[in-house]
Write a protein that holds these residues in place. Structure first.
Motif, PDB file in Angstrom:
ATOM      1  N   MET A   1       0.853  -1.194   0.000  1.00 34.45           N
ATOM      2  CA  MET A   1       0.000   0.000   0.000  1.00 34.45           C
ATOM      3  C   MET A   1       0.885   1.238   0.000  1.00 34.45           C
ATOM      4  SD  MET A   1      -1.247  -0.392   3.937  1.00 34.45           S
ATOM      5  CE  MET A   1      -0.114  -1.265   5.006  1.00 34.45           C
ATOM      6  N   HIS A  36       6.512  -6.071  12.066  1.00 33.38           N
ATOM      7  CA  HIS A  36       7.289  -5.111  11.294  1.00 33.38           C
ATOM      8  C   HIS A  36       6.620  -4.900   9.939  1.00 33.38           C
ATOM      9  CE1 HIS A  36       9.178  -8.857   9.647  1.00 33.38           C
ATOM     10  NE2 HIS A  36       9.079  -8.163   8.525  1.00 33.38           N
ATOM     11  N   ARG A  47      13.192  -3.365   6.349  1.00 36.76           N
ATOM     12  CA  ARG A  47      12.171  -3.753   7.321  1.00 36.76           C
ATOM     13  C   ARG A  47      12.314  -2.912   8.587  1.00 36.76           C
ATOM     14  NH1 ARG A  47      13.382 -10.220   6.814  1.00 36.76           N
ATOM     15  NH2 ARG A  47      12.452 -10.480   4.766  1.00 36.76           N
ATOM     16  N   THR A  91       1.922  -4.877   4.135  1.00 39.67           N
ATOM     17  CA  THR A  91       1.074  -5.117   5.303  1.00 39.67           C
ATOM     18  C   THR A  91       1.974  -5.621   6.429  1.00 39.67           C
ATOM     19  OG1 THR A  91       0.617  -7.270   4.384  1.00 39.67           O
ATOM     20  CG2 THR A  91      -1.108  -5.623   4.161  1.00 39.67           C
ATOM     21  N   CYS A  93       3.872  -7.648   9.208  1.00 39.29           N
ATOM     22  CA  CYS A  93       4.245  -9.058   9.274  1.00 39.29           C
ATOM     23  C   CYS A  93       4.643  -9.381  10.704  1.00 39.29           C
ATOM     24  CB  CYS A  93       5.413  -9.306   8.327  1.00 39.29           C
ATOM     25  SG  CYS A  93       5.867 -11.013   8.250  1.00 39.29           S
ATOM     26  N   ASP A  94       4.064 -10.445  11.251  1.00 33.64           N
ATOM     27  CA  ASP A  94       4.317 -10.802  12.643  1.00 33.64           C
ATOM     28  C   ASP A  94       5.340 -11.929  12.705  1.00 33.64           C
ATOM     29  OD1 ASP A  94       4.197 -11.195  15.328  1.00 33.64           O
ATOM     30  OD2 ASP A  94       2.346 -12.348  15.279  1.00 33.64           O
ATOM     31  N   ALA A  95       6.605 -11.584  12.514  1.00 33.18           N
ATOM     32  CA  ALA A  95       7.649 -12.616  12.510  1.00 33.18           C
ATOM     33  C   ALA A  95       8.368 -12.690  13.850  1.00 33.18           C
ATOM     34  CB  ALA A  95       8.647 -12.335  11.390  1.00 33.18           C
ATOM     35  N   ARG A 203      14.346 -23.829  24.353  1.00 36.76           N
ATOM     36  CA  ARG A 203      14.576 -23.050  23.134  1.00 36.76           C
ATOM     37  C   ARG A 203      13.353 -22.216  22.756  1.00 36.76           C
ATOM     38  NH1 ARG A 203      17.644 -24.241  17.983  1.00 36.76           N
ATOM     39  NH2 ARG A 203      18.732 -25.877  19.104  1.00 36.76           N
ATOM     40  N   GLU A 255      16.908 -17.960   1.841  1.00 36.34           N
ATOM     41  CA  GLU A 255      15.536 -17.601   2.173  1.00 36.34           C
ATOM     42  C   GLU A 255      15.466 -16.298   2.975  1.00 36.34           C
ATOM     43  OE1 GLU A 255      13.887 -21.200   3.777  1.00 36.34           O
ATOM     44  OE2 GLU A 255      13.829 -22.042   1.766  1.00 36.34           O
ATOM     45  N   CYS A 261      17.965 -18.516   9.125  1.00 36.34           N
ATOM     46  CA  CYS A 261      17.318 -19.771   8.711  1.00 36.34           C
ATOM     47  C   CYS A 261      18.292 -20.869   8.290  1.00 36.34           C
ATOM     48  CB  CYS A 261      16.317 -19.514   7.591  1.00 36.34           C
ATOM     49  SG  CYS A 261      17.041 -19.264   5.956  1.00 36.34           S
ATOM     50  N   GLY A 262      19.487 -20.529   7.838  1.00 35.26           N
ATOM     51  CA  GLY A 262      20.453 -21.551   7.441  1.00 35.26           C
ATOM     52  C   GLY A 262      20.287 -22.057   6.020  1.00 35.26           C
ATOM     53  N   SER A 263      19.338 -21.503   5.258  1.00 38.66           N
ATOM     54  CA  SER A 263      19.107 -22.004   3.901  1.00 38.66           C
ATOM     55  C   SER A 263      20.260 -21.724   2.948  1.00 38.66           C
ATOM     56  CB  SER A 263      17.838 -21.383   3.319  1.00 38.66           C
ATOM     57  OG  SER A 263      16.731 -21.928   3.954  1.00 38.66           O
ATOM     58  N   CYS A 264      21.077 -20.722   3.245  1.00 39.19           N
ATOM     59  CA  CYS A 264      22.179 -20.384   2.340  1.00 39.19           C
ATOM     60  C   CYS A 264      23.490 -21.017   2.805  1.00 39.19           C
ATOM     61  CB  CYS A 264      22.320 -18.870   2.225  1.00 39.19           C
ATOM     62  SG  CYS A 264      22.753 -18.110   3.789  1.00 39.19           S
TER      63      CYS A 264
ATOM     64  N   ASP B  21       3.475 -16.298   8.713  1.00 38.66           N
ATOM     65  CA  ASP B  21       4.251 -15.090   8.436  1.00 38.66           C
ATOM     66  C   ASP B  21       5.622 -15.409   7.858  1.00 38.66           C
ATOM     67  OD1 ASP B  21       2.667 -12.702   9.136  1.00 38.66           O
ATOM     68  OD2 ASP B  21       2.475 -13.734  11.026  1.00 38.66           O
ATOM     69  N   CYS B 143      16.073 -25.008  -0.043  1.00 40.30           N
ATOM     70  CA  CYS B 143      17.141 -24.945   0.936  1.00 40.30           C
ATOM     71  C   CYS B 143      17.919 -26.257   0.975  1.00 40.30           C
ATOM     72  CB  CYS B 143      16.533 -24.587   2.267  1.00 40.30           C
ATOM     73  SG  CYS B 143      16.940 -25.622   3.599  1.00 40.30           S
ATOM     74  N   PRO B 144      19.220 -26.189   1.251  1.00 41.05           N
ATOM     75  CA  PRO B 144      20.070 -27.374   1.188  1.00 41.05           C
ATOM     76  C   PRO B 144      20.090 -28.206   2.458  1.00 41.05           C
ATOM     77  CG  PRO B 144      21.396 -25.434   1.621  1.00 41.05           C
ATOM     78  CD  PRO B 144      19.965 -24.969   1.514  1.00 41.05           C
ATOM     79  N   LYS B 145      19.318 -27.813   3.456  1.00 41.38           N
ATOM     80  CA  LYS B 145      19.341 -28.565   4.709  1.00 41.38           C
ATOM     81  C   LYS B 145      18.883 -30.005   4.493  1.00 41.38           C
ATOM     82  CE  LYS B 145      17.863 -24.684   7.435  1.00 41.38           C
ATOM     83  NZ  LYS B 145      16.785 -24.228   8.304  1.00 41.38           N
TER      84      LYS B 145
END
Lengths: 305, 313
Positions: A1, A36, A47, A91, A93-95, A203, A255, A261-264, B21, B143-145
């Motif tokens: 928006m 955020h 962000r 909009t 985002c509730d992260a 955790r 990601e 997240c560890g995706s990279c 989210d 993802c590579p995990k």
């Protein structure tokens, strides 16, 4: 928006509060504590945590710290964007979700990282819950004042060596039933995250939000050798390794882009990694690094890509 | 604001798991063409997992392979051509029987040596005896995990065609095969026909055989729930367990059920902390040749694998 800037107010050294409204005066979408929004402007996206209250939807407010060196986003919002200018805003985002029924909550903020706690503390205060704030900054002038609704608040200033935050002492004095929320620079998140893990904190009671990739004054340009691709990239300070690889046309996964997240994660074959993620275990770091936020201590680092 | 790339099943599972989210944050990686950087990646691959539904309505996951170059991306990056080695196209009972133009399917390119992945969903644009083209509808990195790193090579010696064996209930040998697996590829479908090919990996034993069902933990992921979102709407699923040493693949077709409403667990639990599982009841299985091999004593397990702990709940 598309929202319009109606006020910019200095709230601390190098920090301003921006107030944004719908140009037609419409109510803005509701949001949860800790939410955020993402701003898109001048080819950049950034962000920011909402610091206006969820029950007042005629305007959104965020606080923006001038970061140097940065990608120019904060400088644009401080110096170029004028009152009356429009801005594309996502909009909310509730992260960074809040556990509203926790017996006791502890907020640990570094600098501008106090901003998501504004709405979280408001929600807990409205529910009559117990909480406390620990806020560390480089100097008193750089500390944004926030309402703690009469709950205990401790402020720490590291710059003059007077009263720095001692994470171990802080954690040692807390009950592990408390929910911990950390937002700030990576070093602070890591100290609390690892300290809480050592003390056997569950955790799911430790939540954090990081700032993403940030260059350090001591960083130097690095050579990134990609073993499988057969190319070497020179990566300038301030450019994430991930972005340099993507720009060079290398297929790499990612990601969150914030080291969360560890995706990279990519194997390091030779060279010494400078880990700046907030998600990997020691064993995972021994294998490789997160290319979205991490850097190298050696001049050259070789990755299995 | 952009429209959501997620369908109702994915949204439902994202809501049920409280990961909506995170899914929105991660949606930016989904594109309607193969990303430029991935075209070169595809050309280097020797393996792809394919998800499809056969003429009888059974969903299959099957591994296609060939020398690097067997798959390549068109210049406009809206099409992917595949000419798999000795493909079992002609087999009447195989997962690829009656492959026709306009059939929807899902593809997953997976490079075990670097743990890179690319998912491509689309429809068959053209098909002949030796090759087919997939018209791309969705493409995104993965993802590579949880991928076990292994160096794969194209087999020169293996019989490249045909069905090795098929049947209904799992034999003891197949139960042992599954219990030793560290890698499985999952095929699911949306009621609209869109398919999804996805990877699941873990330490050997992460897939449990419990009676006539397999039980699989759902490790922490990208919160999109592309596979589980499909299963929430259509329980049909296909699994393929590669055996890189034997040069064979075990393809199972059946139905799956979600078990995702348990509370979160400690991070070192069998689900990696999610508390989520899904189970699969095979209706039929086939064993097919697998055209690639790997040195199984040089497998580097993913540092992200949760421990395989405990027995059935």
């Amino acid at each position: 928006m598309r929202l319009v800037l109606v006020a910019r107010t200095a709230v601390a050294t190098d920090a301003v509060r921006l107030r944004l409204v719908d140009p037609g005066g419409a109510a803005l979408p509701p949001f949860a504590p800790g939410a955020h929004v993402e701003f898109s402007f001048a080819g950049m996206t950034r962000r920011y945590s909402l610091t206006s209250l969820p029950d007042v939807l005629d305007a959104y407010e965020v606080c923006v710290l001038r970061t140097d060196p940065g990608g120019g986003g904060s400088a644009y919002l401080h110096d170029r964007l004028e009152v009356g200018d429009g801005l594309e805003v996502s909009t909310p985002c509730d992260a960074f979700p809040l556990a509203p029924d926790a017996e006791h909550s502890v907020f640990v903020a570094g600098g501008i990282g106090v901003t998501p706690f504004v709405t979280m503390m408001h929600a807990l205060a409205a529910a009559g819950r117990s909480f406390e704030l620990h806020h560390a900054a480089r100097s008193a002038e750089r500390m944004i004042a926030v309402d703690t609704h009469g709950r205990p608040a401790a402020r720490y200033v590291s710059g003059d060596g007077r009263r720095a935050l001692d994470v171990a002492a802080l954690l040692g004095g807390l009950d592990r039933a408390a929910h911990l929320y950390i937002c700030g620079p990576r070093a602070l998140i890591e100290a609390v995250r690892l300290g809480a893990a050592e003390r056997g904190w569950p955790r799911d009671r430790v939540r954090f939000e990081s700032f993403g990739a940030q260059a350090r004054p001591t960083d130097r340009p690095i050579e990134v050798r990609l073993a499988m691709t057969g190319t070497t990239l020179t990566v300038p300070v301030g450019t994430p390794i991930l972005d340099a690889m993507l720009e060079a046309g290398v297929w790499a996964s990612y990601e969150c882009r914030r080291g969360e997240c560890g995706s990279c994660h990519v194997e390091v074959l030779t060279g010494e990694a400078d880990h700046r993620d907030v998600c990997l275990t020691t064993a995972q770091r021994a294998h490789g690094l997160c290319t979205c936020v991490s850097w190298a201590r050696s001049e050259t680092i070789e990755l299995n890509l | 604001m952009t429209t959501s790339p997620y369908h109702d099943g994915e949204l439902a599972v994202q809501e049920r798991t409280g990961e909506r989210d995170a899914a929105v944050l991660n949606a930016g990686v989904i594109a309607d063409a193969v990303p430029a950087a991935a075209a070169g990646f595809v050309a280097q691959q020797s393996l792809a997992a394919l998800a499809r539904t056969d003429g009888d309505g059974a969903v299959w996951s099957v591994l296609l392979s060939g020398a690097p170059g067997f798959a390549w991306v068109d210049d406009d990056r809206r099409g992917v051509r595949l000419s798999p080695e000795g493909s079992p196209f002609g087999g009447d009972a195989g997962p690829l029987a009656t492959l026709r133009s306009d059939d929807p399917l899902g593809l997953l390119f997976i490079e075990f040596a670097t743990r890179r992945r690319l998912r491509v969903n689309g429809r068959i644009g053209a098909v002949d005896a030796a090759a087919f083209v997939v018209a791309v509808e969705q493409a995104y990195p993965n993802c590579p995990k949880y991928i076990q790193r292994r160096a794969v090579t194209v087999r020169g010696d293996a019989p490249s065609e045909g069905l090795i064996e098929c049947g209904d209930p799992l034999t003891d040998d197949l139960v042992r095969w599954i219990a030793a697996a560290d890698t499985v590829l999952l095929a699911t479908r949306h009621p609209s026909g869109a398919h999804d090919a996805s990877h699941r990996g873990g330490d050997a034993g992460f897939v449990r055989v419990e009676g006539d069902r397999l039980r699989v933990p759902d490790y922490p992921g990208n919160s999109m729930f592309m596979s589980l979102g499909n299963l929430a709407l259509d329980p049909r699923a296909g699994l393929v367990f590669p055996n890189f040493a034997a040069g064979q693949q075990l393809c199972l077709t059946g139905t799956a059920a979600l078990d995702i409403d348990s509370p979160r667990e400690a991070p070192m639990s069998a689900t990696g902390g999610t508390g989520r599982w899904w189970s699969f009841r095979p209706d039929r299985w086939v064993v097919l040749p697998l055209g690639i091999a790997a040195e199984e004593d040089a497998v580097d397990r993913s540092p992200f694998n949760p421990p395989v702990v405990g027995a059935a709940r």
